[in-house]
Design an enzyme around this catalytic site. Structure first.
Site, short mmCIF file in Angstrom:
data_model
loop_
_atom_site.label_atom_id
_atom_site.label_comp_id
_atom_site.label_asym_id
_atom_site.label_seq_id
_atom_site.Cartn_x
_atom_site.Cartn_y
_atom_site.Cartn_z
NE ARG A 261 82.61 45.99 7.42
CZ ARG A 261 81.70 46.25 8.95
NH1 ARG A 261 80.99 45.53 9.74
NH2 ARG A 261 81.84 48.07 9.56
NE ARG A 276 79.21 36.63 8.59
CZ ARG A 276 79.67 36.88 9.33
NH1 ARG A 276 80.22 37.68 9.89
NH2 ARG A 276 78.64 36.69 10.78
CD GLU A 348 78.43 43.60 15.88
OE1 GLU A 348 78.75 44.47 15.82
OE2 GLU A 348 78.60 42.60 16.14
CB SER A 351 79.32 47.45 18.10
OG SER A 351 79.78 48.06 16.72
NE ARG A 388 74.36 41.54 10.37
CZ ARG A 388 75.92 41.04 11.35
NH1 ARG A 388 75.85 40.95 12.42
NH2 ARG A 388 76.29 40.67 10.39
#
Length: 425
Positions: A261, A276, A348, A351, A388
Site C-alpha cells: 500500500r 502504517r 484497527e 475488518s 498491527r
C-alpha cells in the site's frame, strides 16, 4: 457493480446511498441518461438492420430503375447502420463506465456519517492499568529493539520510510501468527491459499480497488500489473468468469499474501514503528455465498475474527463503520480495534465487509440454481494483519523488564515459548 435494473426501478434508493457515502449523486442521473441512449440507439440499430435485410431481398427481385434506387438506398442504409452501431457502442461504453463508477448500495443498517460516526457494538476485555502495576509501558518500537524483534532504522535505510525488518523472535512471531490463523481457518472449513501478489487490471478493477482506493495502489506500468493491497483481490478473482453450482456454496478461502500500500495522503501519520507501512503480511478470509445468506455469513466472519483476538488475550472493541468511511465495494463493514496502551486508544487490526453482489457482477461470477444463473455474494474478513497484531501483542503483554508474555494459544506455534526475553546487548 450494482444491478442496473434496480437503478431503473428505484433511482432514489441509489441516490440516497451515494449521498450518505459522500459520493457524487449526479452519477445516478448521468447513468440513467446514458442507459436510455444505449437502449434507444440499440433499438434504432435493430430497426435499421431489419430494414437492411428486407432491402437485400427486394434488390434481388427488382429490375431497372427500381433496382438502381434500391441499390442507392442500400448504400445510404449501410452508412446509417454503421453510424447507429457506433452510437450504440459509445452509449454502451459510457453507461458501463458510469455503472462501474457507482459505489455499492449501503446496507440500511449501517450508521450514517463520516469516519468518527461509527457505532461501537461491544468492548471485549479490560485494558491493563500499568500505573497500578508500577511501571510505564514501552511502545512497540522500544520493545522491538529490546527483544531484537523489530528494526525500523535499517528498514528505512534499505527500503525507505514506512519499511522495517522483523528479526529474530519478531520473524518467528510473524510465522507463528500466520500458522495460528491458518490452523483456526482450516478447522473452520476454510481452504488455505497462497495467492499471487501481482494481478491483472481486470482483477484489481473487478474487486473495486481502482476507484476511490486507486491512489494507494502500486502499478507496474511496463507489465500492466498491480501489486495487491490485500489477498481479497486474487481471492475474489479466483472464480472470475465462472459459474458455481449452488450446492457448492458457501466456498470459503483463507489466503496468505504480502500486501502493498502506497499510504498516499497519510504523511505525518503513524510514522513511528510498524502500524502504517508499505508492505506487510496478512491472512484474509474470503467467502462466496448466496445473497440470502450474506448477512449471516458476515456475522460469522466477525465471530472468527473475535475468536482469534480472544485467543491472543487482547482487549478490543467492535465498531460498525459509518457510511462515509466505507470502501466502494462494501455495503456494510465491521472493524475490530485492539487497545494500544502507549497511544491510549483503540486501533484497527481487522475488518470484515459484506460486498453483496457488487464484486461478483464486476467479475462475472454467477451461481447456478435449478438451471438458472444469477450473481452470488462475496464477503471478506481479515483474520490477521501481522504488523498491527504484533504491536498489540507486544504492548499489551509486556512486563516491567521489557519481556513479553506469550499468549497461551500462540505458544504451540512459537516452539513452546512462554515469554519473549530481552536480548543481550
Amino acid at each position: 457493480m450494482i444491478d442496473l435494473r434496480l437503478l431503473r426501478e428505484d433511482p432514489d434508493r441509489v441516490r440516497a446511498s451515494q449521498r450518505v457515502r459522500g459520493e457524487d449523486v449526479d452519477l445516478v442521473d448521468a447513468l440513467l441518461s446514458a442507459d436510455e441512449r444505449r437502449r434507444s440507439s440499440g433499438t434504432r440499430f435493430d430497426e435499421l438492420r431489419s430494414e437492411q435485410r428486407l432491402l437485400g431481398k427486394q434488390v434481388a427481385q427488382a429490375k431497372g430503375d427500381e433496382k438502381a434506387a434500391l441499390l442507392q438506398r442500400t448504400k445510404d442504409l449501410a452508412a446509417e447502420v454503421k453510424a447507429a452501431d457506433a452510437e450504440q457502442g459509445a452509449a454502451k461504453d459510457e453507461a458501463d463506465r458510469l455503472l462501474r463508477s457507482l459505489a455499492n448500495l449501503i446496507d440500511p443498517a449501517a450508521p450514517v456519517g463520516g469516519e468518527e460516526d461509527f457505532v461501537t457494538l461491544e468492548e471485549i476485555g479490560t485494558p491493563r492499568d500499568f500505573a497500578a502495576e508500577g511501571f510505564e509501558p514501552r511502545d512497540h518500537v522500544e520493545l522491538g529493539q529490546i527483544l531484537g524483534a523489530i528494526d525500523t532504522e535499517r528498514g528505512a535505510k534499505v527500503a525507505g520510510a514506512r519499511s522495517y525488518y522483523l528479526t529474530g523472535v519478531g520473524a518467528l512471531l510473524e510465522l507463528a501468527l500466520v500458522n495460528m490463523a491458518f490452523a483456526q481457518a482450516t478447522a473452520a472449513g476454510f481452504i488455505p491459499m497462497i495467492t499471487p501478489t501481482l494481478v491483472r487490471p481486470a482483477a484489481m478493477d473487478g474487486t473495486g480497488f481502482l476507484g476511490q482506493a486507486a491512489e494507494n495502489v502500486y502499478h507496474l506500468k511496463e507489465e500492466d500489473r498491480y501489486l495487491v493491497g490485500t489477498s481479497e483481490v486474487p481471492l475474489a478473482a479466483y472464480h472470475m468468469d465462472e459459474i458455481i453450482e449452488a450446492e457448492k456454496l458457501p466456498l470459503r478461502y483463507a489466503g496468505y499474501s504480502s500486501c502493498f500500500r502506497r499510504e498516499a495522503g497519510t504523511y505525518g501519520k503513524d510514522t513511528r514503528g510498524i502500524i502504517r507501512v508499505h508492505q506487510f503480511e496478512k491472512v484474509e478470509m474470503f467467502v462466496y455465498t448466496t445473497p440470502e445468506d450474506a448477512e449471516n455469513e458476515h456475522r460469522r466472519l466477525l465471530q472468527w475474527e473475535k475468536d482469534f483476538l480472544n485467543a491472543l488475550e487482547l482487549p478490543y472493541r467492535v465498531i460498525d463503520v459509518a457510511s462515509g468511511d466505507l470502501g466502494a465495494s462494501a455495503a456494510r463493514k465491521f472493524d475490530i480495534e485492539a487497545w494500544i496502551p502507549t497511544q491510549g486508544k483503540y486501533r484497527e487490526v481487522t475488518s470484515t465487509s459484506n460486498t453483496t453482489e457488487y464484486q461478483s457482477r464486476r467479475l462475472a461470477i454467477r451461481m447456478r440454481e435449478e438451471g438458472k444463473t444469477r450473481p452470488l455474494a462475496t464477503l471478506n474478513g481479515t483474520l490477521v494483519a501481522v504488523p498491527r497484531t504484533i504491536v498489540a501483542i507486544l504492548e499489551n503483554h509486556q512486563q516491567a523488564d521489557g519481556s513479553v508474555v506469550v499468549p497461551e494459544a500462540l505458544r504451540p506455534f512459537l516452539g513452546g515459548r512462554t515469554v519473549l526475553e530481552p536480548v543481550a546487548k
